[in-house]
Design a protein around this motif. Structure first.
Motif, PDB file in Angstrom:
ATOM      1  N   UNK A   1      23.154  -3.645  60.409  1.00  0.00           N
ATOM      2  CA  UNK A   1      22.700  -2.364  60.973  1.00  0.00           C
ATOM      3  C   UNK A   1      23.901  -1.451  61.241  1.00  0.00           C
ATOM      4  N   UNK A   2      24.945  -2.019  61.810  1.00  0.00           N
ATOM      5  CA  UNK A   2      26.148  -1.226  62.086  1.00  0.00           C
ATOM      6  C   UNK A   2      26.750  -0.665  60.798  1.00  0.00           C
ATOM      7  N   UNK A   3      26.804  -1.499  59.761  1.00  0.00           N
ATOM      8  CA  UNK A   3      27.358  -1.055  58.481  1.00  0.00           C
ATOM      9  C   UNK A   3      26.488   0.027  57.848  1.00  0.00           C
ATOM     10  N   UNK A   4      25.168  -0.133  57.923  1.00  0.00           N
ATOM     11  CA  UNK A   4      24.243   0.867  57.380  1.00  0.00           C
ATOM     12  C   UNK A   4      24.379   2.190  58.133  1.00  0.00           C
ATOM     13  N   UNK A   5      24.485   2.129  59.449  1.00  0.00           N
ATOM     14  CA  UNK A   5      24.649   3.346  60.246  1.00  0.00           C
ATOM     15  C   UNK A   5      25.942   4.079  59.893  1.00  0.00           C
ATOM     16  N   UNK A   6      27.017   3.322  59.713  1.00  0.00           N
ATOM     17  CA  UNK A   6      28.292   3.941  59.350  1.00  0.00           C
ATOM     18  C   UNK A   6      28.214   4.586  57.973  1.00  0.00           C
ATOM     19  N   UNK A   7      27.581   3.903  57.032  1.00  0.00           N
ATOM     20  CA  UNK A   7      27.436   4.448  55.675  1.00  0.00           C
ATOM     21  C   UNK A   7      26.564   5.691  55.681  1.00  0.00           C
TER      22      UNK A   7
ATOM     23  N   UNK B   1      14.188  -4.240  64.718  1.00  0.00           N
ATOM     24  CA  UNK B   1      15.303  -3.355  65.062  1.00  0.00           C
ATOM     25  C   UNK B   1      15.368  -2.232  64.041  1.00  0.00           C
ATOM     26  N   UNK B   2      15.815  -1.069  64.472  1.00  0.00           N
ATOM     27  CA  UNK B   2      15.942   0.090  63.585  1.00  0.00           C
ATOM     28  C   UNK B   2      17.390   0.541  63.473  1.00  0.00           C
ATOM     29  N   UNK B   3      17.744   1.013  62.296  1.00  0.00           N
ATOM     30  CA  UNK B   3      18.993   1.738  62.132  1.00  0.00           C
ATOM     31  C   UNK B   3      18.780   3.151  62.677  1.00  0.00           C
ATOM     32  N   UNK B   4      19.822   3.978  62.648  1.00  0.00           N
ATOM     33  CA  UNK B   4      19.694   5.355  63.113  1.00  0.00           C
ATOM     34  C   UNK B   4      18.641   6.095  62.291  1.00  0.00           C
ATOM     35  N   UNK B   5      17.960   7.035  62.914  1.00  0.00           N
ATOM     36  CA  UNK B   5      16.923   7.793  62.204  1.00  0.00           C
ATOM     37  C   UNK B   5      17.537   8.623  61.079  1.00  0.00           C
ATOM     38  N   UNK B   6      16.759   8.820  60.021  1.00  0.00           N
ATOM     39  CA  UNK B   6      17.258   9.554  58.857  1.00  0.00           C
ATOM     40  C   UNK B   6      16.325  10.685  58.415  1.00  0.00           C
ATOM     41  N   UNK B   7      15.155  10.814  59.076  1.00  0.00           N
ATOM     42  CA  UNK B   7      14.218  11.880  58.675  1.00  0.00           C
ATOM     43  C   UNK B   7      13.263  12.178  59.821  1.00  0.00           C
TER      44      UNK B   7
ATOM     45  N   UNK C   1      18.947   4.838  50.309  1.00  0.00           N
ATOM     46  CA  UNK C   1      19.427   3.471  50.518  1.00  0.00           C
ATOM     47  C   UNK C   1      20.303   3.008  49.351  1.00  0.00           C
ATOM     48  N   UNK C   2      20.043   3.528  48.171  1.00  0.00           N
ATOM     49  CA  UNK C   2      20.905   3.230  47.035  1.00  0.00           C
ATOM     50  C   UNK C   2      22.312   3.744  47.269  1.00  0.00           C
ATOM     51  N   UNK C   3      22.405   4.950  47.857  1.00  0.00           N
ATOM     52  CA  UNK C   3      23.715   5.518  48.183  1.00  0.00           C
ATOM     53  C   UNK C   3      24.394   4.719  49.295  1.00  0.00           C
ATOM     54  N   UNK C   4      23.601   4.245  50.265  1.00  0.00           N
ATOM     55  CA  UNK C   4      24.140   3.391  51.328  1.00  0.00           C
ATOM     56  C   UNK C   4      24.680   2.094  50.726  1.00  0.00           C
ATOM     57  N   UNK C   5      23.905   1.472  49.846  1.00  0.00           N
ATOM     58  CA  UNK C   5      24.327   0.220  49.203  1.00  0.00           C
ATOM     59  C   UNK C   5      25.631   0.419  48.437  1.00  0.00           C
ATOM     60  N   UNK C   6      25.743   1.554  47.764  1.00  0.00           N
ATOM     61  CA  UNK C   6      26.973   1.839  47.012  1.00  0.00           C
ATOM     62  C   UNK C   6      28.174   1.939  47.949  1.00  0.00           C
ATOM     63  N   UNK C   7      27.969   2.558  49.108  1.00  0.00           N
ATOM     64  CA  UNK C   7      29.038   2.647  50.104  1.00  0.00           C
ATOM     65  C   UNK C   7      29.480   1.254  50.555  1.00  0.00           C
ATOM     66  N   UNK C   8      28.544   0.323  50.614  1.00  0.00           N
ATOM     67  CA  UNK C   8      28.819  -1.036  51.077  1.00  0.00           C
ATOM     68  C   UNK C   8      29.204  -1.967  49.934  1.00  0.00           C
TER      69      UNK C   8
END
Length: 272
Positions: free
Chosen positions: A245-251, A130-136, A80-87
């Motif tokens: 959620x859309x932004x997190x999924x894209x990242x 609501x959930x973002x896309x699965x990651x594990x 999530x830190x890497x996702x935050x950096x992308x955003x």
């Protein structure tokens, strides 16, 4: 006199027009302009910061780390830190109880933007969050003392099995551990010491977490694994965070594509 009044009136109009044009150029008023804080469009609790709620400790997904900027590390936190950096956002982490998180209570109350706590995506939970896309993708597993004589879930009849409250491991144990006494604990922080103290005979929970305990103490071992078709997802307040959620999924997809996801994954799970 009339001529002078006309001249003054003309100067006033010119000044008003200049101020109006200046206001438009600076992006003032309700329009906002391009100088809005990062993340404002996502409706974040704190502009420019992605606030994460997680049940800690739950190694290797989340655990205290005084050397980290947030005070925490783990697969959830690092990813999530890497996702935050992308955003272009900062990351902040709050330690909360898992049951309140998986039920959606904390998210609905606006305590955090996202829940990240090795949470399995289920139909029951999707009714409230609501959930973002699965990651594990994960398995369940049975951890016991190496000298306990317990070799499978069938050997739990008459035994005491510890689980974490509100988890899929708890549900699986209640459905499949025939004759066992199931004791629910708030978190792994109480569950693991209970096994070490002999208060319970086994722990049934997510495989990666039991692997960490197995590594930490050779007196304990995983004797059985269960493929429950579980995938983890990050959680959001129901019906309120579509843009985030859309932004997190894209990242997340970008992190998969550029290899960052695999690097973070390997740092925690390569030995598995």
């Amino acid at each position: 006199m009339p001529r002078r009044r006309n001249l003054l009136f003309g100067l006033a109009l010119a000044a008003t027009a200049t101020l109006a044009l200046s206001g438009c150029a600076s992006g003032g008023g309700d329009a906002g302009g391009d100088d809005a804080p990062a993340g404002e469009d996502y409706g974040l609790i704190e502009a420019g910061t992605l606030t994460v709620c997680s049940d800690i400790p739950y190694k290797p997904f989340e655990f205290e780390d005084p050397n980290s900027e947030t005070g925490y590390s783990g697969f959830d936190i690092d990813l999530l830190g890497a996702v935050a950096e992308k955003l272009d956002l900062e990351l902040a982490v709050q330690d909360v109880g898992f049951d309140a998180l998986q039920s959606g209570t904390i998210l609905a109350a606006g305590q955090c933007d996202v829940g990240a706590s090795a949470m399995t995506i289920t139909e029951e939970r999707q009714a409230n969050i609501d959930f973002a896309d699965s990651y594990y993708d994960s398995l369940q597993s049975l951890l016991v003392r190496a000298d306990s004589g317990i070799k499978s879930i069938e050997d739990l009849d008459g035994k005491t099995v510890g689980v974490q409250q509100g988890t899929t491991g708890e549900a699986y144990t209640k459905e499949n551990a025939t004759g066992a006494e199931v004791v629910s604990y708030p978190s792994d922080g109480e569950l693991w010491p209970a096994l070490q103290a002999g208060n319970i005979d086994a722990i049934l929970q997510d495989q990666p977490v039991n692997i960490e305990h197995e590594k930490a103490d050779s007196a304990y071992k995983i004797v059985e694994e269960y493929d429950t078709d579980e995938s983890y997802g990050w959680a959001f307040a129901k019906g309120e965070r579509a843009e985030l959620i859309e932004a997190v999924n894209e990242a997340l997809q970008e992190l998969r594509d550029d290899g960052t996801y695999q690097e973070i994954y390997d740092s925690y799970f390569a030995a598995e």
